[in-house]
Design an enzyme around this catalytic site. Structure first.
Site, PDB file in Angstrom:
ATOM      1  N   ALA A   1     -16.316  -8.043  13.829  1.00 52.61           N
ATOM      2  CA  ALA A   1     -16.253  -6.625  13.433  1.00 52.61           C
ATOM      3  C   ALA A   1     -17.093  -6.312  12.194  1.00 52.61           C
ATOM      4  O   ALA A   1     -17.501  -5.160  11.999  1.00 52.61           O
ATOM      5  CB  ALA A   1     -14.802  -6.219  13.214  1.00 52.61           C
TER       6      ALA A   1
ATOM      7  N   PRO B   1     -14.257 -12.470  11.521  1.00 48.45           N
ATOM      8  CA  PRO B   1     -12.817 -12.272  11.638  1.00 48.45           C
ATOM      9  C   PRO B   1     -12.283 -12.297  13.074  1.00 48.45           C
ATOM     10  O   PRO B   1     -12.911 -11.770  13.983  1.00 48.45           O
ATOM     11  CB  PRO B   1     -12.586 -10.897  11.003  1.00 48.45           C
ATOM     12  N   ASN B   2     -11.143 -12.916  13.195  1.00 53.01           N
ATOM     13  CA  ASN B   2     -10.339 -13.017  14.420  1.00 53.01           C
ATOM     14  C   ASN B   2     -10.847 -14.057  15.413  1.00 53.01           C
ATOM     15  O   ASN B   2     -10.158 -14.370  16.375  1.00 53.01           O
ATOM     16  CB  ASN B   2     -10.198 -11.646  15.117  1.00 53.01           C
TER      17      ASN B   2
ATOM     18  N   ARG C   1     -19.068  -1.806  25.732  1.00 47.90           N
ATOM     19  CA  ARG C   1     -17.737  -1.563  25.173  1.00 47.90           C
ATOM     20  C   ARG C   1     -17.703  -0.220  24.434  1.00 47.90           C
ATOM     21  O   ARG C   1     -18.630   0.574  24.533  1.00 47.90           O
ATOM     22  CB  ARG C   1     -17.361  -2.753  24.268  1.00 47.90           C
TER      23      ARG C   1
ATOM     24  N   HIS D   1     -22.914 -12.428  20.065  1.00 47.65           N
ATOM     25  CA  HIS D   1     -21.611 -11.866  20.436  1.00 47.65           C
ATOM     26  C   HIS D   1     -21.219 -12.428  21.793  1.00 47.65           C
ATOM     27  O   HIS D   1     -22.049 -12.485  22.714  1.00 47.65           O
ATOM     28  CB  HIS D   1     -21.655 -10.342  20.497  1.00 47.65           C
TER      29      HIS D   1
ATOM     30  N   GLU E   1     -28.139 -13.551  15.831  1.00 52.39           N
ATOM     31  CA  GLU E   1     -26.836 -12.868  15.916  1.00 52.39           C
ATOM     32  C   GLU E   1     -26.296 -13.089  17.324  1.00 52.39           C
ATOM     33  O   GLU E   1     -27.037 -12.961  18.306  1.00 52.39           O
ATOM     34  CB  GLU E   1     -27.014 -11.369  15.660  1.00 52.39           C
TER      35      GLU E   1
ATOM     36  N   ARG F   1      -5.959 -15.008  23.170  1.00 55.74           N
ATOM     37  CA  ARG F   1      -5.708 -13.600  23.500  1.00 55.74           C
ATOM     38  C   ARG F   1      -6.935 -13.043  24.207  1.00 55.74           C
ATOM     39  O   ARG F   1      -8.042 -13.532  24.021  1.00 55.74           O
ATOM     40  CB  ARG F   1      -5.500 -12.767  22.221  1.00 55.74           C
TER      41      ARG F   1
ATOM     42  N   ASN G   1     -21.918 -14.974  14.365  1.00 59.65           N
ATOM     43  CA  ASN G   1     -21.138 -13.967  15.087  1.00 59.65           C
ATOM     44  C   ASN G   1     -20.303 -13.267  14.022  1.00 59.65           C
ATOM     45  O   ASN G   1     -19.225 -13.745  13.659  1.00 59.65           O
ATOM     46  CB  ASN G   1     -20.245 -14.614  16.148  1.00 59.65           C
TER      47      ASN G   1
ATOM     48  N   TYR H   1     -12.988 -12.424  26.139  1.00 61.63           N
ATOM     49  CA  TYR H   1     -13.589 -13.494  25.328  1.00 61.63           C
ATOM     50  C   TYR H   1     -13.511 -14.881  25.966  1.00 61.63           C
ATOM     51  O   TYR H   1     -14.007 -15.850  25.388  1.00 61.63           O
ATOM     52  CB  TYR H   1     -12.915 -13.525  23.946  1.00 61.63           C
TER      53      TYR H   1
HETATM   54  O1  CA2 Z   1     -17.919 -10.403  21.463  1.00 63.33           O
HETATM   55  C1  CA2 Z   1     -17.917 -10.828  20.299  1.00 63.33           C
HETATM   56  O2  CA2 Z   1     -18.225 -11.983  20.013  1.00 63.33           O
HETATM   57  C2  CA2 Z   1     -17.495  -9.888  19.179  1.00 63.33           C
HETATM   58  O3  CA2 Z   1     -18.240 -10.236  18.009  1.00 63.33           O
HETATM   59  C3  CA2 Z   1     -16.017 -10.081  18.943  1.00 63.33           C
HETATM   60  C4  CA2 Z   1     -15.431  -9.138  17.897  1.00 63.33           C
HETATM   61  C5  CA2 Z   1     -15.805  -7.701  18.159  1.00 63.33           C
HETATM   62  O4  CA2 Z   1     -15.429  -6.902  17.040  1.00 63.33           O
HETATM   63  C6  CA2 Z   1     -17.286  -7.562  18.389  1.00 63.33           C
HETATM   64  O5  CA2 Z   1     -17.540  -6.252  18.745  1.00 63.33           O
HETATM   65  C7  CA2 Z   1     -17.781  -8.463  19.504  1.00 63.33           C
HETATM   66  C8  CA2 Z   1     -13.912  -9.232  17.875  1.00 63.33           C
HETATM   67  C9  CA2 Z   1     -13.371 -10.609  17.724  1.00 63.33           C
HETATM   68  C10 CA2 Z   1     -11.958 -10.621  18.164  1.00 63.33           C
HETATM   69  O6  CA2 Z   1     -11.606 -11.941  18.417  1.00 63.33           O
HETATM   70  C11 CA2 Z   1     -10.571 -12.156  19.256  1.00 63.33           C
HETATM   71  C12 CA2 Z   1     -10.319 -13.476  19.563  1.00 63.33           C
HETATM   72  C13 CA2 Z   1      -9.310 -13.787  20.427  1.00 63.33           C
HETATM   73  C14 CA2 Z   1      -8.546 -12.808  20.970  1.00 63.33           C
HETATM   74  C15 CA2 Z   1      -8.805 -11.500  20.656  1.00 63.33           C
HETATM   75  C16 CA2 Z   1      -9.807 -11.160  19.790  1.00 63.33           C
END
Ligand code: CA2
Length: 153
Positions: free
Chosen positions: A76, A11-12, A106, A99, A97, A19, A73, A24
């Site tokens: 969350a 997700p996201n 964090r 990230h 896996e 963002r 990846n 990221y």
């Molecule tokens: O660092 C990573 O790849 C994470 O998997 C990203 C997740 C976070 O919950 C993990 O702890 C680490 C969050 C993804 C959010 O994606 C975004 C993408 C663009 C802008 C903001 C957030």
């Protein structure tokens, strides 16, 4: 026929590059897909992203039936989804896996990935470039030659 490597994003991650570039980076998911395909060279790849847990589980099932390796990846869902963990446990090949950020630097709620407990290897904190590194590592785990078809984890 060579079984594909599955790259599955949670997700996201479809918002990457738009963002929070300080966490990221500025690379989009579509650019990451191109980097993965270049790193994989001739090895077939299925690259996916979803914000829905069930869709991710369905792709893991597809990988169980048809895939050589999984790079995931879970975002969350890493910290919450026993359903994704259960699906990954059924996969007989290597699982990496990944990230983008270093989750251990964090907030504490990012520290306990369930997926890490069953992954073959974990790659964190190397930014978007980590994906191409993960593909290279997967090719090593699979023996680099498509006809070998992959090791078990
Ligand atoms: O660092 C990573 O790849 C994470 O998997 C990203 C997740 C976070 O919950 C993990 O702890 C680490 C969050 C993804 C959010 O994606 C975004 C993408 C663009 C802008 C903001 C957030």
């Amino acid at each position: 026929m060579t079984k594909p490597i599955f790259v599955i994003n949670g997700p996201n991650l479809n918002r990457l590059g738009k963002r929070e570039p300080e966490i990221y980076g500025t690379t989009t998911l579509s650019e990451i897909e191109s980097m993965c395909r270049e790193a994989a060279s001739d090895w077939p790849m299925r690259f996916h992203q979803s914000n829905l847990e069930g869709e991710i589980i369905n792709w893991i099932h597809e990988a169980i039936d048809e895939g050589a390796g999984i790079i995931i990846n879970p975002a969350a869902f890493s910290f919450t989804s026993i359903a994704i963990l259960d699906a990954l446990k059924m996969f007989p090949g290597p699982i990496i896996e990944l990230h983008i950020s270093n989750i251990h630097r964090r907030e504490a709620y990012y520290h306990n990935s369930l997926v890490s407990k069953i992954a073959t290897g974990v790659l964190i904190g190397l930014g978007p470039a980590g994906y191409a590194i993960a593909v290279k590592a997967m090719l090593d785990l699979l023996g680099s030659k498509p006809e070998k078809g992959g090791l078990r984890k």
